[in-house]
Design an enzyme around this catalytic site. Sequence first.
Site, PDB file in Angstrom:
ATOM      1  N   PHE A 188       0.849  -1.189   0.000  1.00  0.00           N
ATOM      2  CA  PHE A 188       0.000   0.000   0.000  1.00  0.00           C
ATOM      3  C   PHE A 188       0.884   1.238   0.000  1.00  0.00           C
ATOM      4  CE2 PHE A 188      -4.447   1.295   0.751  1.00  0.00           C
ATOM      5  CZ  PHE A 188      -5.093   0.162   0.302  1.00  0.00           C
ATOM      6  N   GLN A 230      -7.746  14.840   3.152  1.00  0.00           N
ATOM      7  CA  GLN A 230      -7.103  13.969   2.179  1.00  0.00           C
ATOM      8  C   GLN A 230      -7.938  13.841   0.909  1.00  0.00           C
ATOM      9  OE1 GLN A 230      -6.429   9.418   2.767  1.00  0.00           O
ATOM     10  NE2 GLN A 230      -4.456  10.466   2.768  1.00  0.00           N
ATOM     11  N   HIS A 254      -8.233  11.458  -2.070  1.00  0.00           N
ATOM     12  CA  HIS A 254      -7.793  10.131  -2.503  1.00  0.00           C
ATOM     13  C   HIS A 254      -7.491  10.205  -3.990  1.00  0.00           C
ATOM     14  CE1 HIS A 254      -7.623   5.868  -3.304  1.00  0.00           C
ATOM     15  NE2 HIS A 254      -7.680   5.624  -2.008  1.00  0.00           N
ATOM     16  N   LEU A 260     -15.020   5.537  -4.551  1.00  0.00           N
ATOM     17  CA  LEU A 260     -13.635   5.156  -4.259  1.00  0.00           C
ATOM     18  C   LEU A 260     -13.182   3.934  -5.054  1.00  0.00           C
ATOM     19  CD1 LEU A 260     -11.108   5.343  -2.333  1.00  0.00           C
ATOM     20  CD2 LEU A 260     -12.332   3.791  -0.823  1.00  0.00           C
ATOM     21  N   GLU A 297      -6.615   2.039  -3.230  1.00  0.00           N
ATOM     22  CA  GLU A 297      -5.189   2.096  -3.497  1.00  0.00           C
ATOM     23  C   GLU A 297      -4.640   0.676  -3.661  1.00  0.00           C
ATOM     24  OE1 GLU A 297      -3.387   5.130  -1.021  1.00  0.00           O
ATOM     25  OE2 GLU A 297      -1.844   3.690  -0.487  1.00  0.00           O
ATOM     26  N   ARG A 333      -0.573   9.457  -0.421  1.00  0.00           N
ATOM     27  CA  ARG A 333      -1.721   9.938  -1.197  1.00  0.00           C
ATOM     28  C   ARG A 333      -1.646  11.413  -1.570  1.00  0.00           C
ATOM     29  NH1 ARG A 333      -6.540   6.633   1.947  1.00  0.00           N
ATOM     30  NH2 ARG A 333      -6.029   4.618   1.007  1.00  0.00           N
ATOM     31  N   HIS A 361     -11.710  12.617   0.582  1.00  0.00           N
ATOM     32  CA  HIS A 361     -11.840  11.257   1.098  1.00  0.00           C
ATOM     33  C   HIS A 361     -11.804  11.173   2.620  1.00  0.00           C
ATOM     34  CE1 HIS A 361     -11.470   6.932   1.161  1.00  0.00           C
ATOM     35  NE2 HIS A 361     -10.275   6.962   1.690  1.00  0.00           N
ATOM     36  N   ARG A 375      -2.828  11.155   5.895  1.00  0.00           N
ATOM     37  CA  ARG A 375      -2.968   9.788   6.388  1.00  0.00           C
ATOM     38  C   ARG A 375      -2.445   8.784   5.370  1.00  0.00           C
ATOM     39  NH1 ARG A 375      -6.487   5.786   5.559  1.00  0.00           N
ATOM     40  NH2 ARG A 375      -8.239   6.959   4.684  1.00  0.00           N
TER      41      ARG A 375
END
Lengths: 231, 587
Positions: free
Chosen positions: B119, B240, B242, B252, B255, B286, B353, B398
């Site tokens: 990730f 954030q 995304h 969404l 990732e 991100r 996000h 994050r």
Amino acid sequence: MRFRIFRYDPDKNDKPTMQDYDVRLDPHDRMLLDALVRIKEQDDSLSLRRSCREGVCGSDAMSINGKNGLACITKLVDLKEPVELRPLPGLPVIRDLIVDMSQFFKQYHSIKPYLVNDDLPPEKERLQSPEEREALDGLYECILCACCSTACPSFWWNPDKFVGPAGLLQAYRFIADSRDQAAGERLDDLEDPYRLFRCHSIMNCVDVCPKNLNPTRAIGKIKELMVKRSV
Amino acid sequence: MALAKRSFDVVVVGAGGAGLRAALQLSEAGLKVAVLSKVFPTRSHTVAAQGGIGAALGNMGEDSWLWHMYDTVKGSDWLGDQDTIEFMCREAPKAVYELEHFGMPFDRNENGTVYQRPFGGHSQNFGERPVQRSCCAADRTGHAMLHTLYQRNVRARTQFFVEWMALDLVRDASGQVLGVTALEMETGELMILHARATLFATGGAGRIFASSTNAFICTGDGLGMAARAGIPLEDMEFWQFHPTGVAGAGILITEGVRGEGGYLLNKGGERFMERYAPNLKDLASRDVVSRAMATEIKEGRGAGPHSDYLLLKLDHLGPEVIDKRLPGIREISKKFANVDPVKEPIPVVPTAHYMMGGIPANYLGEVIAPGGGNLEAAVPGFYAAGECACASVHGANRLGTNSLTDLLVFGKSAADSVIKFLAENPGRKDLPKDAAERTQSRLARLDSQKNGESVAEVGAEIRRATQTHCGVFRFPDMLAAGVKKIRELADRATRTEIRDKSRVFNTARVEALELDNLIEVARASMVSAEARKESRGAHDRADHPDRDDANWLKHTLWYKEGDRLDYKPVHMKPLTARSIEPKVRTY
């Protein structure tokens, strides 16, 4: 686009009616839920449940042109006008498109929808082979939207006694889990003329499931296990 | 007016991942718990999390919580508090094992252990190379986790108040929190839930943006309640985006697609992330990827007829991997983008996000606010966990997978703190006489408003203002204009009117009450963003393009009262590990 929507507010009138709406849609409006949000901008008294708007939370199940589905993943282009929307059949209506789902959840809770394993857990994870884990595919993905159970005639007649397809799918999800130790008790609990055996394989559940799950197959597996252990 | 009252040991507001983890701990401790939720628990927005839970189990190769901690501090652009980050990363493996014991259907390796995927921003040996740390259940990890936690609460006989909306905090003259007022949506009845401790797990507020991956219910209710009760909101400028929301729809795309080997292309078919993050490429964190994408679009290299999106390519993974590891993504792409990713790339754009900021809390889940000469005095009886809290583990950005880790670790630690607090404070303080006053006047105002503002219209304008003035790239003049705009909207939001006055399941009333919360979040975000004169993590300012540790290595606190700001230092000292000193952040 034209809609005919079931309206009922016990606080105002005592009789349900069908109300017609003609809405101008935005080019971005792709799904039925988008249209319902537009209608609500015009008429804030239309009540419905909705949340994730992507088909994973299970809030906006309703009867769409006579077939249960989720508004958020039903494409407007696929719908015949006027689009007729009603609350899920077979459950008491609270208001408009909102039904009382207590009976549905009561049946879900009745199958002990949690892993039973009385061994002291190891320090790390319990091991499970990829094949054992694969046995849960097509089962754990249920979103509890109730499209299936409320499309099932057996559930309509005996919502208090027949577990219904959603609950039975989850019962099998735990029976099929290599980590669960209560398969025997789970089968005992379902060995009953109503709880399991009211399923007559009509397969409405399979037809309407928005996640393409197959409760009838899971029910068949439970029946197989019952036969197997009785011989 | 006499109001119905009920008494509990603990009231938990919110039944997503954090709320359910906390509720389980509290129920199993034998406490009398009420869990309030606007929606049936499994409809909470945790259900939409896809990619996984970050924990250094080391199932796929060597890993260490110290590396996870380093990645999280670096990902936060050094704004995260290092004590809470250490706590989360150290506790993460235990939290995952526990969830597995609860019955979570994790994907598995051949040897039977939990499968982990790579990730963004997660690395081995302090940034050297990608590591597989994300514990997942296909691309439905949040769904599997939320259902597992709900099921475990069924077993523990947790008492739920489903479709109850908490409206305001009840605080006494000393500032102690004594519960909430709440509306039962089905009957329209108002009630005071009197509690010895109150735990907020109310989730995020992504609905302040026009384009968001968040569910309709993510309206920042906990933040609105806290702000109205005089508690500041922390680091609200950090939102954030995304990298991969479906273009036009906002849904969404995990990732995990890039974790499994997918990558981004621009209009010319170039794998542009190689230019922006030569080491981790598409798996940079991100904020970095979203900024790179926005730059590509801005400079005319976007794909599509209007050059306004980028392409996420994964067909080279083959149908087998896609159907096994990313089945939900295939479903979403077909439904919302009209493409089958087995054959074609998915059109994607950066999409709002996650809220890094929130109600200030510490690693014990206690809500903390300046008071009595202490910048971090615990607010007695009040706890917060999950996205609504700013603990602050995520700082300015994050890392993917750390939100689910956060829910599990801090849901549990907040509940443990409640248990300790109740043991040390066995009594129950009386409710103040005016306990429901604020709520009652809000409801009375709403019901009697004439010639007022439309909730839908003011809401749409808030979302447009935030999107336009406070997006991926931020400009000083736009931010200043945004503050002016959002203050006007805050004024209009005090005059909302609903036509539907029914008592029964009045969702118009619910949406109007949600708007009261949404506007506080939007205002806090815009005002905090305008004031921060640097670029850090997700906050990128054209006039101050660099991070400025000398002046801005500090947390923002926004107060509703006076619409004012204050600041407090970042915790640079971990609990036991060595401090990770700020340095230039590259991927």
